[in-house]
Design a protein around this motif. Structure first.
Motif, PDB file in Angstrom:
ATOM      1  N   GLY A 180       0.831  -1.197   0.000  1.00 18.87           N
ATOM      2  CA  GLY A 180       0.000   0.000   0.000  1.00 18.87           C
ATOM      3  C   GLY A 180       0.865   1.247   0.000  1.00 18.87           C
ATOM      4  N   ARG A 181       0.340   2.310  -0.601  1.00 17.92           N
ATOM      5  CA  ARG A 181       1.031   3.595  -0.613  1.00 17.92           C
ATOM      6  C   ARG A 181       0.019   4.683  -0.268  1.00 17.92           C
ATOM      7  NH1 ARG A 181       4.283   0.226  -0.663  1.00 17.92           N
ATOM      8  NH2 ARG A 181       6.064  -0.099  -2.051  1.00 17.92           N
ATOM      9  N   ILE A 182       0.295   5.416   0.797  1.00 14.35           N
ATOM     10  CA  ILE A 182      -0.557   6.517   1.243  1.00 14.35           C
ATOM     11  C   ILE A 182       0.246   7.799   1.110  1.00 14.35           C
ATOM     12  CG2 ILE A 182      -1.829   7.510   3.185  1.00 14.35           C
ATOM     13  CD1 ILE A 182      -1.999   4.564   4.274  1.00 14.35           C
ATOM     14  N   VAL A 183      -0.300   8.764   0.386  1.00 14.52           N
ATOM     15  CA  VAL A 183       0.382  10.043   0.162  1.00 14.52           C
ATOM     16  C   VAL A 183      -0.513  11.162   0.659  1.00 14.52           C
ATOM     17  CG1 VAL A 183       1.486  11.550  -1.521  1.00 14.52           C
ATOM     18  CG2 VAL A 183       1.501   9.059  -1.882  1.00 14.52           C
ATOM     19  N   ASN A 184      -0.037  11.907   1.627  1.00 13.21           N
ATOM     20  CA  ASN A 184      -0.770  13.045   2.182  1.00 13.21           C
ATOM     21  C   ASN A 184      -0.235  14.337   1.576  1.00 13.21           C
ATOM     22  OD1 ASN A 184      -2.311  11.402   3.932  1.00 13.21           O
ATOM     23  ND2 ASN A 184      -0.647  11.373   5.428  1.00 13.21           N
ATOM     24  N   ILE A 185      -1.097  15.049   0.861  1.00 18.26           N
ATOM     25  CA  ILE A 185      -0.671  16.314   0.260  1.00 18.26           C
ATOM     26  C   ILE A 185      -0.703  17.385   1.342  1.00 18.26           C
ATOM     27  CG2 ILE A 185      -1.011  17.960  -1.599  1.00 18.26           C
ATOM     28  CD1 ILE A 185      -0.351  15.024  -2.432  1.00 18.26           C
ATOM     29  N   SER A 186       0.465  17.784   1.769  1.00 17.85           N
ATOM     30  CA  SER A 186       0.600  18.729   2.870  1.00 17.85           C
ATOM     31  C   SER A 186       1.128  20.063   2.336  1.00 17.85           C
ATOM     32  CB  SER A 186       1.530  18.138   3.943  1.00 17.85           C
ATOM     33  OG  SER A 186       1.589  18.998   5.062  1.00 17.85           O
ATOM     34  N   SER A 187       1.899  20.766   3.134  1.00 20.33           N
ATOM     35  CA  SER A 187       2.435  22.070   2.743  1.00 20.33           C
ATOM     36  C   SER A 187       3.544  22.459   3.703  1.00 20.33           C
ATOM     37  CB  SER A 187       1.322  23.127   2.787  1.00 20.33           C
ATOM     38  OG  SER A 187       1.860  24.431   2.619  1.00 20.33           O
ATOM     39  N   ASP A 188       4.506  23.239   3.203  1.00 24.36           N
ATOM     40  CA  ASP A 188       5.515  23.761   4.131  1.00 24.36           C
ATOM     41  C   ASP A 188       4.904  24.808   5.062  1.00 24.36           C
ATOM     42  OD1 ASP A 188       5.252  25.841   2.313  1.00 24.36           O
ATOM     43  OD2 ASP A 188       7.318  25.725   1.587  1.00 24.36           O
ATOM     44  N   TRP A 189       3.688  25.251   4.782  1.00 24.68           N
ATOM     45  CA  TRP A 189       2.969  26.097   5.736  1.00 24.68           C
ATOM     46  C   TRP A 189       2.572  25.304   6.981  1.00 24.68           C
ATOM     47  CZ3 TRP A 189      -0.971  29.503   2.512  1.00 24.68           C
ATOM     48  CH2 TRP A 189      -0.251  30.528   1.900  1.00 24.68           C
ATOM     49  N   GLY A 190       2.623  23.990   6.902  1.00 25.17           N
ATOM     50  CA  GLY A 190       2.384  23.147   8.067  1.00 25.17           C
ATOM     51  C   GLY A 190       3.659  22.682   8.727  1.00 25.17           C
ATOM     52  N   SER A 191       4.785  23.293   8.385  1.00 29.43           N
ATOM     53  CA  SER A 191       6.088  22.926   8.938  1.00 29.43           C
ATOM     54  C   SER A 191       6.439  23.848  10.103  1.00 29.43           C
ATOM     55  CB  SER A 191       7.165  23.030   7.857  1.00 29.43           C
ATOM     56  OG  SER A 191       8.453  23.004   8.412  1.00 29.43           O
ATOM     57  N   PHE A 192       6.755  23.269  11.251  1.00 29.43           N
ATOM     58  CA  PHE A 192       7.223  24.076  12.379  1.00 29.43           C
ATOM     59  C   PHE A 192       8.537  24.760  12.027  1.00 29.43           C
ATOM     60  CE2 PHE A 192       4.122  21.547  14.621  1.00 29.43           C
ATOM     61  CZ  PHE A 192       3.673  22.373  15.633  1.00 29.43           C
ATOM     62  N   ALA A 193       9.355  24.098  11.209  1.00 30.03           N
ATOM     63  CA  ALA A 193      10.628  24.685  10.805  1.00 30.03           C
ATOM     64  C   ALA A 193      10.434  25.939   9.971  1.00 30.03           C
ATOM     65  CB  ALA A 193      11.443  23.657  10.011  1.00 30.03           C
ATOM     66  N   GLU A 194       9.285  26.025   9.266  1.00 29.23           N
ATOM     67  CA  GLU A 194       9.003  27.180   8.414  1.00 29.23           C
ATOM     68  C   GLU A 194       8.111  28.199   9.105  1.00 29.23           C
ATOM     69  OE1 GLU A 194      10.325  27.748   5.473  1.00 29.23           O
ATOM     70  OE2 GLU A 194      11.420  25.849   5.400  1.00 29.23           O
ATOM     71  N   GLY A 195       7.556  27.862  10.272  1.00 27.97           N
ATOM     72  CA  GLY A 195       6.808  28.847  11.044  1.00 27.97           C
ATOM     73  C   GLY A 195       5.302  28.773  10.992  1.00 27.97           C
ATOM     74  N   LEU A 196       4.733  27.709  10.396  1.00 23.74           N
ATOM     75  CA  LEU A 196       3.276  27.533  10.361  1.00 23.74           C
ATOM     76  C   LEU A 196       2.569  28.767   9.791  1.00 23.74           C
ATOM     77  CD1 LEU A 196       2.556  25.724  13.761  1.00 23.74           C
ATOM     78  CD2 LEU A 196       2.794  24.720  11.491  1.00 23.74           C
ATOM     79  N   HIS A 197       2.781  29.007   8.514  1.00 29.00           N
ATOM     80  CA  HIS A 197       2.167  30.159   7.852  1.00 29.00           C
ATOM     81  C   HIS A 197       0.792  29.802   7.303  1.00 29.00           C
ATOM     82  CE1 HIS A 197       5.810  32.516   8.247  1.00 29.00           C
ATOM     83  NE2 HIS A 197       6.497  31.493   7.787  1.00 29.00           N
ATOM     84  N   GLY A 198       0.206  30.749   6.574  1.00 27.09           N
ATOM     85  CA  GLY A 198      -1.087  30.514   5.945  1.00 27.09           C
ATOM     86  C   GLY A 198      -2.222  31.100   6.750  1.00 27.09           C
ATOM     87  N   PRO A 199      -3.370  31.313   6.089  1.00 23.07           N
ATOM     88  CA  PRO A 199      -4.517  31.928   6.756  1.00 23.07           C
ATOM     89  C   PRO A 199      -5.250  30.952   7.651  1.00 23.07           C
ATOM     90  CG  PRO A 199      -5.102  31.353   4.516  1.00 23.07           C
ATOM     91  CD  PRO A 199      -3.638  31.044   4.668  1.00 23.07           C
ATOM     92  N   ASN A 200      -5.936  31.486   8.633  1.00 21.95           N
ATOM     93  CA  ASN A 200      -6.832  30.731   9.485  1.00 21.95           C
ATOM     94  C   ASN A 200      -6.115  29.490  10.018  1.00 21.95           C
ATOM     95  OD1 ASN A 200      -9.465  28.982  10.062  1.00 21.95           O
ATOM     96  ND2 ASN A 200     -10.084  31.119   9.921  1.00 21.95           N
ATOM     97  N   ALA A 201      -6.740  28.316   9.908  1.00 22.21           N
ATOM     98  CA  ALA A 201      -6.155  27.093  10.473  1.00 22.21           C
ATOM     99  C   ALA A 201      -5.492  26.223   9.423  1.00 22.21           C
ATOM    100  CB  ALA A 201      -7.232  26.294  11.194  1.00 22.21           C
ATOM    101  N   TYR A 202      -5.194  26.786   8.254  1.00 21.59           N
ATOM    102  CA  TYR A 202      -4.594  25.979   7.194  1.00 21.59           C
ATOM    103  C   TYR A 202      -3.287  25.344   7.666  1.00 21.59           C
ATOM    104  CZ  TYR A 202      -2.803  24.595   2.619  1.00 21.59           C
ATOM    105  OH  TYR A 202      -2.297  23.857   1.554  1.00 21.59           O
ATOM    106  N   GLY A 203      -2.383  26.154   8.210  1.00 21.87           N
ATOM    107  CA  GLY A 203      -1.116  25.627   8.689  1.00 21.87           C
ATOM    108  C   GLY A 203      -1.274  24.665   9.858  1.00 21.87           C
ATOM    109  N   VAL A 204      -2.245  24.935  10.719  1.00 24.53           N
ATOM    110  CA  VAL A 204      -2.506  24.052  11.859  1.00 24.53           C
ATOM    111  C   VAL A 204      -2.936  22.673  11.362  1.00 24.53           C
ATOM    112  CG1 VAL A 204      -3.948  23.693  13.892  1.00 24.53           C
ATOM    113  CG2 VAL A 204      -3.119  25.991  13.343  1.00 24.53           C
ATOM    114  N   ALA A 205      -3.845  22.659  10.384  1.00 20.39           N
ATOM    115  CA  ALA A 205      -4.323  21.381   9.850  1.00 20.39           C
ATOM    116  C   ALA A 205      -3.214  20.630   9.142  1.00 20.39           C
ATOM    117  CB  ALA A 205      -5.502  21.622   8.907  1.00 20.39           C
ATOM    118  N   LYS A 206      -2.393  21.334   8.365  1.00 22.25           N
ATOM    119  CA  LYS A 206      -1.311  20.653   7.663  1.00 22.25           C
ATOM    120  C   LYS A 206      -0.257  20.143   8.646  1.00 22.25           C
ATOM    121  CE  LYS A 206      -2.763  21.101   3.414  1.00 22.25           C
ATOM    122  NZ  LYS A 206      -3.275  19.932   2.670  1.00 22.25           N
TER     123      LYS A 206
END
Length: 220
Positions: A122-148
């Motif tokens: 099986g292969r599971i791929v989650n499309i995320s974002s560097d806006w969800g990266s603590f290393a990048e600072g959790l950017h993005g509007p509203n809860a987008y970064g939190v969810a990613k």
């Protein structure tokens, strides 16, 4: 690699559509999800695949993908939303983000992973974002970064519950020319799809529990 059954959420447009096209081109039997019949039917006919009507913010509409007759070997959790306003000004955005980009992927993984385990692949791929990266600072509007960030955490955690033959990874598509990304974005959907398609076809000795962009590791 022999053909597999693949599910791509939000596959009727943007990055999801490009991922579905890439998987179809490789001979996989692809099913996409869409929230409306016209969108799903148009995309499925153009791509040469199947579609299911599914609103990932409403689990009651997800039964077709949660209980497919044959299961899926490849799961691409692609569907996403980008609510506006701050968390405190638009708290509904938080709940919508979590429903579509965390809860729905988990429900799909929970439903489909046992079949992958039984088939030993099986292969599971989650499309995320560097806006969800603590290393990048959790950017993005509203809860987008939190969810990613939560989706990334799920990606890191799941390998301890899955055998080596079932791999789960996350990837960041970058800034992409989609309805969400806007016309000024620097990457095409096809550029973004490449890493997702690569992760969907990983060999037996490929990585699991990782975060990637352009096939290279990213910091969490």
């Amino acid at each position: 690699m022999r053909p597999r059954r693949a599910l791509v959420t939000g596959g009727n447009r943007g990055i999801g559509r490009a991922i579905a096209a890439g998987l179809v081109a490789q001979g996989h039997a692809v099913t996409i999800t869409a929230r409306t019949q016209p969108d799903g039917q148009e995309a499925a006919e153009a791509l040469g695949c199947q579609y299911m009507l599914t609103d990932l913010s409403n689990p009651e509409t997800m039964m077709g993908v949660l209980q497919p007759p044959e299961g899926f070997d490849i799961l691409i959790n692609n569907a996403g939303i980008l609510p506006r306003g701050s968390l405190l000004e638009n708290p509904e955005g938080y709940f919508d983000c979590m429903a579509v980009m965390v809860n729905a992927p988990f429900l799909l993984i929970q439903a489909l992973a046992p079949g992958m385990v039984d088939r030993r692949w099986g292969r599971i791929v989650n499309i995320s974002s560097d806006w969800g990266s603590f290393a990048e600072g959790l950017h993005g509007p509203n809860a987008y970064g939190v969810a990613k960030a939560a989706l990334n955490a799920l990606t890191m955690t799941l390998p301890r519950d899955l055998p080596a033959g079932v791999k789960v990874n996350a990837m960041c598509p970058g800034w992409v020319q989609t309805r969400m990304g806007g016309a000024g974005a620097t990457r095409t959907p096809e550029d973004a799809a490449d890493t997702a398609v690569w992760l969907a076809n990983l060999p037996d000795d490929g990585p699991t529990g990782g975060f990637f962009r352009d096939r290279k590791p990213l910091n969490w």
